[in-house]
Design a protein around this motif. Structure first.
Motif, PDB file in Angstrom:
ATOM      1  N   LEU A 117     -14.407  18.135   5.344  1.00 14.62           N
ATOM      2  CA  LEU A 117     -14.829  17.159   6.352  1.00 14.62           C
ATOM      3  C   LEU A 117     -15.205  17.821   7.674  1.00 14.62           C
ATOM      4  CD1 LEU A 117     -12.291  14.230   5.827  1.00 14.62           C
ATOM      5  CD2 LEU A 117     -14.584  14.522   4.852  1.00 14.62           C
ATOM      6  N   ASP A 122     -21.685  13.616   7.924  1.00 11.40           N
ATOM      7  CA  ASP A 122     -21.347  12.213   7.677  1.00 11.40           C
ATOM      8  C   ASP A 122     -20.041  12.138   6.886  1.00 11.40           C
ATOM      9  OD1 ASP A 122     -21.226   9.518   7.178  1.00 11.40           O
ATOM     10  OD2 ASP A 122     -23.313   9.326   6.534  1.00 11.40           O
ATOM     11  N   PRO A 123     -18.888  12.330   7.545  1.00 11.75           N
ATOM     12  CA  PRO A 123     -17.620  12.293   6.826  1.00 11.75           C
ATOM     13  C   PRO A 123     -17.339  10.954   6.154  1.00 11.75           C
ATOM     14  CG  PRO A 123     -17.263  12.326   9.206  1.00 11.75           C
ATOM     15  CD  PRO A 123     -18.706  12.606   8.981  1.00 11.75           C
ATOM     16  N   THR A 124     -17.842   9.867   6.715  1.00 14.70           N
ATOM     17  CA  THR A 124     -17.648   8.554   6.095  1.00 14.70           C
ATOM     18  C   THR A 124     -18.280   8.508   4.710  1.00 14.70           C
ATOM     19  OG1 THR A 124     -17.572   7.430   8.234  1.00 14.70           O
ATOM     20  CG2 THR A 124     -18.088   6.087   6.321  1.00 14.70           C
ATOM     21  N   TYR A 170      -9.930  17.994  13.372  1.00 17.15           N
ATOM     22  CA  TYR A 170      -9.480  16.611  13.467  1.00 17.15           C
ATOM     23  C   TYR A 170      -7.982  16.535  13.751  1.00 17.15           C
ATOM     24  CZ  TYR A 170     -13.857  15.114  11.237  1.00 17.15           C
ATOM     25  OH  TYR A 170     -15.176  14.883  10.945  1.00 17.15           O
ATOM     26  N   GLU A 174      -7.311  10.722  13.905  1.00 20.86           N
ATOM     27  CA  GLU A 174      -8.744  10.612  13.631  1.00 20.86           C
ATOM     28  C   GLU A 174      -9.013  10.525  12.135  1.00 20.86           C
ATOM     29  OE1 GLU A 174     -10.683  12.994  17.421  1.00 20.86           O
ATOM     30  OE2 GLU A 174      -9.835  14.150  15.756  1.00 20.86           O
ATOM     31  N   ILE A 175      -8.241  11.261  11.350  1.00 19.26           N
ATOM     32  CA  ILE A 175      -8.397  11.190   9.897  1.00 19.26           C
ATOM     33  C   ILE A 175      -7.994   9.816   9.379  1.00 19.26           C
ATOM     34  CG2 ILE A 175      -7.455  12.061   7.710  1.00 19.26           C
ATOM     35  CD1 ILE A 175      -9.596  13.842   8.931  1.00 19.26           C
ATOM     36  N   ALA A 178     -10.808   7.516  10.111  1.00 18.90           N
ATOM     37  CA  ALA A 178     -11.966   7.787   9.256  1.00 18.90           C
ATOM     38  C   ALA A 178     -11.742   7.248   7.850  1.00 18.90           C
ATOM     39  CB  ALA A 178     -12.239   9.288   9.215  1.00 18.90           C
ATOM     40  N   ARG A 181     -12.149   3.440   7.841  1.00 22.37           N
ATOM     41  CA  ARG A 181     -13.556   3.041   7.900  1.00 22.37           C
ATOM     42  C   ARG A 181     -14.249   3.219   6.552  1.00 22.37           C
ATOM     43  NH1 ARG A 181     -13.416   5.907  12.832  1.00 22.37           N
ATOM     44  NH2 ARG A 181     -14.357   7.702  11.794  1.00 22.37           N
ATOM     45  N   ALA A 182     -13.953   4.322   5.889  1.00 20.61           N
ATOM     46  CA  ALA A 182     -14.683   4.670   4.674  1.00 20.61           C
ATOM     47  C   ALA A 182     -14.125   4.023   3.417  1.00 20.61           C
ATOM     48  CB  ALA A 182     -14.689   6.196   4.498  1.00 20.61           C
TER      49      ALA A 182
END
Length: 233
Positions: A117, A122-124, A170, A174-175, A178, A181-182
Motif C-alpha cells: 500500500l 490508489d490504495p482503495t 501510514y 489511517e489504515i 482506508a 472506505r474500501a
C-alpha cells in the motif's frame, strides 16, 4: 512490490532488495515480521494464499515452508525472475497489477500485502481487489509512520536517494480508515513490532518481543488482519 511507481525503480532494486535479507539487520527484522504474521493469521497447512507484491519471493518461500498453497503476483519481472529461480515450479507466479488481480472472487483463503500500500497510487482500489479474491483473511504488512525507524528513514532520505523517499508511510488509524472506505465494516486486529532502530538489533531482541502487545502503535512494522468471513457491508 510496487505498482504505481516507475517499474525501473523496482527493477533496479531487485538484487539489492534480496541482499538486504542477508544482512544481520535484515535477518532480525525478517524474523520479527514473520513472528507477527504467525501470531495474527495462524495459518493452517493446506490453505491457499496469494502474496500480492511478492517481489523476489522471500515471503513466498516462508509461506511454502508453512505448508500453504502459495501463489504470488508482482509488477516487476526482474523480481519475479529471482522468485522463479528460488521457488522453482512449486509456486505459481504471475506478472500483474495489484489494482486488477486476474483471479476469480474468493479464489484464496488468505491474501497478503506486505509493504504494498505504501507504493500504490490508489490504495482503495488495491484493498477492494484483495477483498474480492480473499475467502477468510487479508494480512497487511505496513511501514508505520509513528515509529522511530520511519522518522530515521525520512531524515536520511533528505540527504540521499532511497526507495523509501517514494513510499507513503501510514499510521494504524489511517489504515483503519482506508480499510473501512474500501471494504466496509470488517473485524480488524493488529500488532506492531520493531520498536528500536535496526542498528540496535543486538541489544533490542528481548525488548522488541516484550513490547509486542495488542494495540501498541509505535513499532516500525504493523501487522493487520482482516477477518473476511465476518465482513458486514
Amino acid at each position: 512490490m510496487a505498482y504505481n511507481l516507475e517499474k525501473s525503480l523496482f527493477d533496479a532494486q531487485a538484487t539489492e532488495y534480496e541482499l538486504w535479507y542477508q544482512t544481520p539487520q535484515g535477518q532480525y527484522a525478517d524474523a520479527l515480521e514473520k513472528e507477527l504474521f504467525l501470531e495474527l493469521i495462524q495459518p493452517k497447512c493446506g490453505q491457499s494464499l496469494l502474496d500480492v507484491g511478492c517481489g523476489t519471493g522471500h515471503n513466498l518461500a516462508f509461506f511454502k515452508e508453512l505448508g500453504l498453497k502459495a501463489a504470488g503476483i508482482d509488477a516487476s519481472k526482474p523480481m519475479l525472475d529471482i522468485a522463479a529461480k528460488r521457488l522453482g515450479t512449486d509456486v505459481e507466479l504471475y506478472l500483474g497489477q495489484a489494482e486488477k488481480l486476474q483471479f476469480d472472487k474468493r479464489s484464496f483463503d488468505i491474501v497478503t500485502l506486505v509493504t504494498v500500500l505504501e507504493f500504490v497510487s490508489d490504495p482503495t482500489k488495491v484493498l477492494k481487489e484483495a477483498a474480492r479474491v480473499a475467502r477468510t483473511q487479508i494480512y497487511l504488512g505496513i511501514l508505520n509512520k509513528t515509529s522511530l525507524l520511519a522518522i530515521n528513514r525520512r531524515i536520511k532520505g533528505r540527504f540521499r536517494e532511497s526507495v523509501y523517499n517514494q513510499a507513503k508511510f501510514y499510521s494504524i488509524w489511517e489504515i483503519e480508515a482506508a480499510v473501512k472506505r474500501a471494504v466496509g465494516k470488517v473485524p480488524l486486529e493488529w500488532r506492531s513490532t520493531l520498536f528500536f532502530p535496526l542498528s540496535w538489533f543486538r541489544y533490542a531482541r528481548q525488548l522488541d518481543r516484550l513490547l509486542l502487545l495488542p494495540n501498541n502503535p509505535f513499532g516500525a512494522f504493523l501487522g493487520v488482519k482482516l477477518d473476511m468471513e465476518k465482513i458486514a457491508q
